[in-house]
Design an enzyme around this catalytic site. Structure first.
Site, PDB file in Angstrom:
ATOM      1  N   LYS A  69       1.016  -1.199  -0.059  1.00 40.06           N
ATOM      2  CA  LYS A  69       0.167  -0.088  -0.071  1.00 40.06           C
ATOM      3  C   LYS A  69       0.830   1.191   0.285  1.00 40.06           C
ATOM      4  O   LYS A  69       0.736   2.240  -0.549  1.00 40.06           O
ATOM      5  CB  LYS A  69      -1.001   0.057   1.264  1.00 40.06           C
ATOM      6  CG  LYS A  69      -1.934  -0.997   1.230  1.00 40.06           C
ATOM      7  CD  LYS A  69      -2.967  -1.224   2.296  1.00 40.06           C
ATOM      8  CE  LYS A  69      -3.707  -2.335   2.275  1.00 40.06           C
ATOM      9  NZ  LYS A  69      -4.336  -2.977   3.604  1.00 40.06           N
ATOM     10  N   GLN A 106      -5.467  -2.225   9.909  1.00 39.02           N
ATOM     11  CA  GLN A 106      -4.988  -3.511   9.218  1.00 39.02           C
ATOM     12  C   GLN A 106      -5.621  -4.413  10.222  1.00 39.02           C
ATOM     13  O   GLN A 106      -5.439  -4.731  11.627  1.00 39.02           O
ATOM     14  CB  GLN A 106      -3.688  -3.544   8.948  1.00 39.02           C
ATOM     15  CG  GLN A 106      -3.080  -4.783   8.450  1.00 39.02           C
ATOM     16  CD  GLN A 106      -3.754  -4.393   6.625  1.00 39.02           C
ATOM     17  OE1 GLN A 106      -3.632  -3.487   6.211  1.00 39.02           O
ATOM     18  NE2 GLN A 106      -3.554  -5.768   6.268  1.00 39.02           N
ATOM     19  N   ASP A 128     -11.728   1.452   3.737  1.00 40.65           N
ATOM     20  CA  ASP A 128     -12.216   0.057   3.865  1.00 40.65           C
ATOM     21  C   ASP A 128     -13.401  -0.342   3.285  1.00 40.65           C
ATOM     22  O   ASP A 128     -13.678  -1.520   3.011  1.00 40.65           O
ATOM     23  CB  ASP A 128     -11.689  -0.709   5.136  1.00 40.65           C
ATOM     24  CG  ASP A 128     -10.251  -1.465   5.028  1.00 40.65           C
ATOM     25  OD1 ASP A 128      -9.798  -1.848   3.709  1.00 40.65           O
ATOM     26  OD2 ASP A 128      -9.546  -1.615   6.135  1.00 40.65           O
TER      27      ASP A 128
HETATM   28  N1  GUN Z   1      -6.513  -7.631   6.255  1.00 43.08           N
HETATM   29  C1  GUN Z   1      -6.447  -8.180   5.099  1.00 43.08           C
HETATM   30  N2  GUN Z   1      -7.260  -7.725   4.229  1.00 43.08           N
HETATM   31  C2  GUN Z   1      -7.468  -6.336   4.726  1.00 43.08           C
HETATM   32  C3  GUN Z   1      -8.085  -5.221   4.376  1.00 43.08           C
HETATM   33  O1  GUN Z   1      -8.544  -5.270   3.068  1.00 43.08           O
HETATM   34  N3  GUN Z   1      -8.370  -4.261   5.128  1.00 43.08           N
HETATM   35  C4  GUN Z   1      -7.925  -4.340   6.243  1.00 43.08           C
HETATM   36  N4  GUN Z   1      -7.923  -3.202   7.107  1.00 43.08           N
HETATM   37  N5  GUN Z   1      -7.150  -5.372   6.842  1.00 43.08           N
HETATM   38  C5  GUN Z   1      -6.908  -6.361   5.871  1.00 43.08           C
END
Ligand code: GUN
Length: 295
Positions: free
Chosen positions: A53, A97, A120
């Site tokens: 990211k 996350q 998200d």
């Molecule tokens: N952990 C695995 N995929 C994701 C996601 O798309 N968002 C978040 N916040 N955590 C994750």
């Protein structure tokens, strides 16, 4: 049968071109979109996601901040951090996350995120808005799959889409997006308690698989000419690879490829689309901040 390979790498690059133009327009107005990622603990898989990211933000000119927090932080301390991010004008969107450490109540944490910054699309307000077709953000993976279908010219109207898996992150929102007006599909969701998964997968015009089981879908489980979207990313052992492991999807690509009309690969399929939708959401959050009068 020859098949169309649905490349998430190519489609995401096309979308990034559009995102770059939107970022340039925001910059003309003095706004640099800002994303914060909160990482609690040191889960190795999460670290890989977080790094990719960061890399993508840098490439696009999005300000990014990763906040690393030790996993012995209390829930109240994390809530205080969220309160701060909700009020920080430089951060247009952020995410926590997942998974969080066991002592944390994930729902309580997600509920504390300002829905306008919830890139998200996990907050119940945003989930509800998506369900009624009044979304501000798309959930990253289902939103990415939606773009893959739209931009590959795959018609979903009246088609039977079977979603395998019912997670809050993929299966449930996937089904919600595909029954919306505009997509107009007939949707079936099957899951671990379904009586006979194959009975349903064999009826699918479009099959979306998100179960986290390597090579789970075989040729005898699909219909001739089906479109297959493979959401799985499973790391399996492979002594022939330099790393000793490799990524495979939930679909046995080699087994099904001669029976399908289109299929997304792993890697290079849904994976790049997920991060692309997140970036799109961050830029959207920045655009919305102008409309709501704050920067
Ligand atoms: N952990 C695995 N995929 C994701 C996601 O798309 N968002 C978040 N916040 N955590 C994750």
């Amino acid at each position: 049968m020859s098949y169309l390979l649905i490349s998430g790498t190519d489609i995401s690059n096309q979308i990034y071109g559009e995102i770059r133009e939107r970022i340039a327009k925001l910059k003309e107005k003095g706004i640099i979109p800002g994303l914060a990622v909160v990482m609690v603990g040191d889960d190795p898989a999460s670290q890989v996601y977080v790094k990719s990211k960061e890399r993508k933000c840098k490439e696009l000119g999005i300000r990014s901040e990763t906040i690393y927090i030790s996993d012995n932080i209390t829930e109240e301390q994390l809530l205080a951090k969220i309160k701060y991010l909700n009020s920080d004008p430089m951060i247009h969107g952020y995410l926590i996350q997942l998974p969080l450490p066991d002592h944390m109540d994930t729902d309580r944490i997600i509920n504390a995120i300002d829905p306008k910054k919830d890139v998200d699309c996990f907050h119940p307000e945003n989930v509800g808005r998506m369900l009624v077709g009044d979304h501000i953000f798309y959930p990253a993976t289902p939103g990415g799959v939606r773009q893959m279908l739209l931009r590959s010219g795959i018609d979903t109207e009246g088609k039977h889409i079977v979603v395998v898996g019912r997670s809050n992150i993929v299966g449930k929102p996937m089904a919600a997006l595909m029954i919306q007006k505009g997509m107009d599909a007939t949707v079936t969701v099957v899951h671990s308690k379904s009586k006979d998964v194959s009975e349903f997968t064999r009826q699918a015009d479009i099959l979306v698989v998100a179960v986290g089981k390597p090579n789970f879908i075989k040729a005898d489980m699909i219909k001739e000419g089906a479109v297959i979207i493979d959401v799985g990313t499973n790391r399996i052992e492979d002594p022939t690879s330099p790393k000793g492991t490799r990524l495979v999807g939930d679909v046995d690509f080699e087994d099904v490829k001669d029976k399908v009309s289109a299929i997304s690969p792993v890697p290079g399929g849904v994976g790049p689309m997920t991060i692309c939708t997140l970036m799109d959401n961050v830029v959207r959050a920045a655009e919305l901040s102008i409309e709501s009068g704050s920067k």
